[in-house]
Design an enzyme around this catalytic site. Structure first.
Site, PDB file in Angstrom:
ATOM      1  N   CYS A 173       0.626  -1.465  -0.307  1.00  0.00           N
ATOM      2  CA  CYS A 173       0.328   0.024  -0.016  1.00  0.00           C
ATOM      3  C   CYS A 173       1.031   0.594   0.208  1.00  0.00           C
ATOM      4  CB  CYS A 173      -1.019  -0.396   0.839  1.00  0.00           C
ATOM      5  SG  CYS A 173      -1.692  -1.052   1.142  1.00  0.00           S
ATOM      6  N   PHE A 212      -0.821   3.876  -5.130  1.00  0.00           N
ATOM      7  CA  PHE A 212      -1.494   2.673  -4.958  1.00  0.00           C
ATOM      8  C   PHE A 212      -1.095   1.402  -4.338  1.00  0.00           C
ATOM      9  CE2 PHE A 212      -0.339   5.514  -9.311  1.00  0.00           C
ATOM     10  CZ  PHE A 212      -1.618   4.984  -9.897  1.00  0.00           C
ATOM     11  N   GLY A 270      11.131   4.442   6.038  1.00  0.00           N
ATOM     12  CA  GLY A 270       9.934   4.235   5.977  1.00  0.00           C
ATOM     13  C   GLY A 270       9.364   1.975   5.491  1.00  0.00           C
ATOM     14  N   LEU A 271       8.500   1.235   5.409  1.00  0.00           N
ATOM     15  CA  LEU A 271       8.798   0.433   5.583  1.00  0.00           C
ATOM     16  C   LEU A 271       8.711  -0.263   4.316  1.00  0.00           C
ATOM     17  CD1 LEU A 271       5.997  -0.448   8.045  1.00  0.00           C
ATOM     18  CD2 LEU A 271       8.116  -1.483   8.121  1.00  0.00           C
ATOM     19  N   ASP A 272       7.815   0.547   3.215  1.00  0.00           N
ATOM     20  CA  ASP A 272       8.164  -0.041   2.175  1.00  0.00           C
ATOM     21  C   ASP A 272      10.012  -0.306   1.596  1.00  0.00           C
ATOM     22  OD1 ASP A 272       8.224   2.814   1.870  1.00  0.00           O
ATOM     23  OD2 ASP A 272       7.625   2.993  -0.444  1.00  0.00           O
ATOM     24  N   THR A 315       5.314   7.367  -5.296  1.00  0.00           N
ATOM     25  CA  THR A 315       4.878   9.145  -5.473  1.00  0.00           C
ATOM     26  C   THR A 315       5.627  10.018  -5.057  1.00  0.00           C
ATOM     27  OG1 THR A 315       2.735   8.558  -5.043  1.00  0.00           O
ATOM     28  CG2 THR A 315       3.291  10.776  -3.858  1.00  0.00           C
TER      29      THR A 315
END
Ligand SMILES: Nc1ncnc2c1ncn2[C@@H]1O[C@H](COP(=O)(O)OP(=O)(O)O)[C@@H](O)[C@H]1O
Ligand SMILES: CC(C)(COP(=O)(O)O)[C@@H](O)C(=O)NCCC(=O)O
Ligand SMILES: [K+]
Length: 249
Positions: free
Chosen positions: A7, A11, A100-102, A125
């Protein structure tokens, strides 16, 4: 079947894999929770037994999604959490919870695939770059606005930069100096991304003289791919890291 969700700020990337992880059965990109559940409802013979996800959204938004997954699929989603170390990789942030976890999962995925020093660039983004040394130390990274933020800022803060989406897509067929507003802005922003990636490459060359692997991921990876000829474009890089951070057995 295992449902996996990434997430992001714009998107939700989702995919369904077999329980042994060997097959990718369904996959998609959606712009809202509602669209996600529509896509899942349309997947034939979907039988989700496990679910894991990573989110860089607010805790409230993530909890809402987890609740909906429980209600509609009957699964308790496991959410990736921050960690100071996973396997042989150490988080390089002063406060590991702030990374950030991503980014963290992309770092885990890249090191797993590369098995040596890595540069990871994720173009979504926001655009992020992260450096990992050959011995698995995350050395930190950089964050800058991604393509959607750059173009939105220009149109928000100027009076005369206006053009429609269709024209914008056509403008990116080449990168010659623009002869219309759409071409000038779209190509200018892509050149910003490409310049950023080229600079990260120089930094990695200085940092890792013994050699390194470059991984590109995120929705706009294709726009910078040829800046780094040896780069591996891995759209599922965050999912590779998700499986490492959230093993299901
Ligand atoms: N099929 C696609 N769906 C959505 N975005 C796409 C697609 N292909 C390219 N893009 C680009 O990718 C960007 C989003 O990348 P993504 O990695 O999904 O971002 P985030 O993780 O921040 O939500 C969009 O702004 C757009 O420029
Ligand atoms: C940098 C990000 C906004 C990127 O998000 P994305 O573009 O993938 O939606 C996200 O990783 C995030 O919220 N990070 C927290 C701040 C940090 O990593 O320092
Ligand atoms: K990103």
């Amino acid at each position: 079947m295992i449902l996996e969700l990434d997430c992001g700020n714009s998107f939700i990337k989702w995919r369904v894999i077999s329980v042994d992880g060997a097959q990718r059965l369904f996959a998609g990109v959606v712009d809202s929770d509602a669209a996600l559940f529509e896509s899942l409802a349309a997947a034939p013979e979907l039988r989700v037994s496990r679910c894991r996800l990573v989110s860089v959204r607010s805790d409230a938004e993530t909890e809402q999604l987890v609740t909906r997954l429980r209600e509609s699929l009957g699964v308790d989603a496991i959410c990736a959490q921050s960690a100071s170390q996973v396997g042989g990789v150490r988080n390089g942030y002063e406060d590991f919870r702030r990374l950030g976890l991503d980014r963290w999962l992309a770092v885990l995925g890249a090191y797993h695939l590369g098995q040596r020093a890595c540069l990871v660039v994720d173009l979504g983004t926001a655009v992020t770059a992260d450096f990992i040394s050959a011995d698995g130390m995350h050395q930190g990274g950089f964050i800058c606005p991604g393509l959607p933020l750059m173009r939105d800022q220009l149109s928000t803060h100027t009076r005369r930069i206006r053009y429609d989406r269709q024209v914008a897509l056509a403008a990116l067929q080449e990168l010659e100096p623009g002869r219309s507003t759409a071409e000038a802005v779209e190509r200018g922003c892509v050149l910003m991304l490409r310049g950023f990636v080229a600079e990260q490459l120089l930094q990695a060359q200085a940092r890792f003289p013994e050699g390194f692997e470059v991984f590109l991921t995120g929705g706009d990876a294709g726009l910078v791919q040829d800046v780094v000829p040896g780069a591996q474009v891995v759209p599922d890089l965050v999912f590779v890291g998700l499986a490492i951070a959230c093993p299901l057995n």
